[in-house]
Design a protein around this motif. Structure first.
Motif, short mmCIF file in Angstrom:
data_model
loop_
_atom_site.label_atom_id
_atom_site.label_comp_id
_atom_site.label_asym_id
_atom_site.label_seq_id
_atom_site.Cartn_x
_atom_site.Cartn_y
_atom_site.Cartn_z
N ASP A 115 0.88 -1.16 0.00
CA ASP A 115 0.00 0.00 0.00
C ASP A 115 0.92 1.21 0.00
OD1 ASP A 115 -1.58 2.16 0.71
OD2 ASP A 115 -2.80 1.02 2.12
N GLU A 236 -16.36 -4.50 2.26
CA GLU A 236 -15.64 -3.33 1.75
C GLU A 236 -16.65 -2.25 1.34
OE1 GLU A 236 -11.61 -5.04 -0.25
OE2 GLU A 236 -13.44 -5.28 -1.41
N ARG A 335 -12.60 0.38 1.43
CA ARG A 335 -12.03 0.13 2.76
C ARG A 335 -12.85 -0.98 3.41
NH1 ARG A 335 -10.21 -0.37 7.35
NH2 ARG A 335 -9.49 1.27 8.74
N THR A 370 -13.13 6.95 4.23
CA THR A 370 -14.37 6.19 4.28
C THR A 370 -15.13 6.44 5.59
OG1 THR A 370 -13.25 4.52 2.98
CG2 THR A 370 -15.34 3.89 3.95
N TYR A 548 -6.02 -4.47 12.21
CA TYR A 548 -5.89 -3.46 11.16
C TYR A 548 -5.18 -2.23 11.67
CZ TYR A 548 -10.40 -2.96 13.56
OH TYR A 548 -11.39 -2.93 14.51
#
Ligand code: 2AM
Length: 548
Positions: A115, A236, A335, A370, A548
């Protein structure tokens, strides 16, 4: 061990008779499931092309079983600040260590996932690629380093790499349309990875209005029936950017009033992430001399810290075009959020628990794309585009009589709401114990009434809470684990499964250390033996994480 290190030639592979299936080892190191999914794709396509693929999780990898003369495709994710996925840590460490076997007769290719919004982009894939070569392997295809929008480039890489690995003559390779290879005719294809348009039917702030946190409980309705999700899976969300930030970027780029571009930036491009690659693309597009100096000075990395795209184009003003912005930015990624409901209790809905991320850096208010889209710009009746993300490494025990221990501070509690709902609906007989933590009892006790009901109806056996800011000293979930060490170990001795969800960086590590300590103190084990106990739980899939 030792293997071919003494200079012995690896045994020559027997000449493959025509059309005999060529063995191929497909390794994956996966945290959220993307590398695992791609490894499965490699396996499927390889089989169609006449290989005999074996897909192996790093979590289960025994280095002694690596082929000494053969072909390896490795797909590895990089996590957090350049770390291997949690389940891959052991085998990765062994491969990097002194006892790793030689791979002189091996042909390999590495696909790296990462990422670009984090430092150390694709570090693990890069390290593996170098390591396979250092151990004597021959690189059959160049590594690719892929960002979050990996679908298409990964499919291209897999196709090209299998071609490179195929035994000569190359025209043995059956032409397969990769897009079709994973398509509808595959019986073992994952259910429903396609996006759905869903309606928001509940949008509630779970914190009190006096809390400094804002955690949204979101209920989404699937008109055509919810996809077949399981407790432990994620959903997501495709977000939209903050319209005010879009306007600031358009203004800084001298592009105000371009409505089509504004629309594209709102919903299609990642306009917050700033990486070294972003600056390079910016310089390429604009030829900006000062931005070039920033790269040349070697200080770009430090400068990026806490900054975003808007800071770059305000600091280095340039007249940009829509094409420039398209070339500088990456597609806006969805996300993933852990699902907080069971279909057995909520039917065709999915519930999520989303904390609004807001902070201040370099004199500017920042927000999570998000989470703040959901908190500020979504209300009952709104539509959202979503996609199911299965997670088969975070699953209730198969046996409903098995006890479960759940550790989920903050939004980490989400999947445990799904677990408890599922166990209530199925009348599972196993006991369940929840450790929850947040800042303040009066403002931040997420789903408090539901836990009380669950205690009453027996779907929850025990709850222990840690409110970190209700007293002068911090109290965290791991402190509660330490207080109840003997009971926790006795549950685990009785076969309980332990689940941890939430912050990967500190919490999950501290909780694991507390569990190791619990074995030490209650059983009088040495630190190494206690560590081995926890490692055994992990290998037996009885210690699972969704972090996460
Ligand atoms: P804090 O913010 O007061 O430090 C959910 O975010 C809860 O997790 C909060 O109570 C937070 O406490 C706590 N938390 C922060 N760091 C943690 C850690 N390393 N381990 C466990 N909990 C932590």
């Amino acid at each position: 061990a030792g293997l071919d290190a003494a200079g012995g030639q690896p045994a020559a592979a027997p000449a493959a008779p025509p059309k005999a299936a060529e063995p191929l080892t497909v390794l994956f190191a996966s945290e959220s499931g993307n590398s695992e999914k791609l490894a499965g794709d490699v396996g499927k396509l390889a089989r169609k092309q006449g290989f005999k693929p074996k897909v192996v999780d790093f979590a289960d990898l025994d280095l002694a079983t690596l082929p000494k003369a053969g072909k390896i495709v490795a797909i590895a994710a990089t996590w957090g600040e350049g770390e291997p996925p949690a389940r891959a840590v052991r085998a990765y460490g062994e491969l990097m260590g002194d006892a790793a076997p030689r791979l002189d007769g091996v042909e390999f290719a590495v696909l790296a996932l990462g990422d670009t919004s984090y430092a150390e982009f694709c570090a693990i894939g890069k390290a593996l690629d170098a390591r396979f070569e250092a151990l004597g392997g021959k690189r059959a295809a160049e590594r690719a380093d892929l960002d979050l929008d990996f679908d298409k480039p990964a499919a291209d890489w897999i196709k090209a790499t299998l071609k490179a690995l195929a035994p000569a003559p190359a025209d043995n390779v059956v032409a397969v349309d990769f897009a079709r290879a994973g398509g509808a005719e595959d019986e073992d294809a994952e259910p429903s990875r396609e996006p759905y348009l869903v309606e928001v039917v509940e949008h509630v702030n779970l914190n009190s209005s006096r809390s400094d946190k804002e955690t949204i409980h979101l209920a989404l309705a699937f008109e055509e029936g919810a996809p077949a999700y399981e407790p432990g899976d994620s959903l997501e969300i495709y977000p939209e950017n903050d319209p005010q930030l879009v306007d600031e970027i358009l203004k800084a780029a001298g592009l105000e009033g371009d409505e089509a571009l504004r629309k594209a930036l709102l919903s299609e491009r990642d306009i917050t992430t700033l990486s070294a690659a972003t600056i390079e693309r910016f310089v390429k597009a604009t030829g900006h001399a000062d931005a070039q100096k920033l790269i040349d000075s070697g200080e770009a990395r430090a400068w990026i810290e806490g900054r975003q795209l808007i800071d770059l184009i305000e600091t280095y003003p340039a007249k940009l075009t829509g094409e420039h912005l398209g070339a500088i930015t990456r597609p806006l990624p969805p996300r993933a959020y852990s699902i907080a409901s069971s279909r057995k209790e909520v039917g065709d809905e999915v519930h999520l628990t989303i904390a609004a991320v807001r902070y201040q850096t370099h004199g500017r208010a920042r927000s999570g794309v998000t989470s703040v889209h959901v908190a500020d710009r979504i209300r009952d009746g709104a539509k959202l585009r979503v996609r199911l993300k299965p997670n088969r490494h975070f699953r209730l025990p198969q046996d409903p009589a098995t006890d479960i221990i759940m550790v989920g501070p903050g939004t980490g509690v989400a999947p445990f709401r799904a677990f408890v709902q599922e166990r209530r609906a199925t009348e599972a007989s196993g006991r369940s114990w929840l450790f929850f933590g947040d800042r303040q009892f009066t403002h931040d006790f997420l789903y408090q009434l539901e836990w009380q009901e669950a205690l009453e109806d027996g779907s929850l056996t025990k709850i222990d809470v840690a409110f970190s800011r209700d007293q002068p000293e911090k109290i965290y979930v791991q402190d509660r684990i330490t207080q109840h060490a003997a009971e926790l170990v006795s549950w685990l001795d009785g076969g309980a499964h332990l689940y941890v969800c939430g912050d990967a960086k500190n919490m999950a590590r501290d909780v694991r250390a507390a569990v190791v300590k619990a074995y030490e103190t209650t059983k009088g084990l040495s630190p190494a033996d206690a560590e081995a106990q926890v490692a055994t739980l992990e290998r037996g899939h009885r210690y699972q994480q969704d972090v996460y």
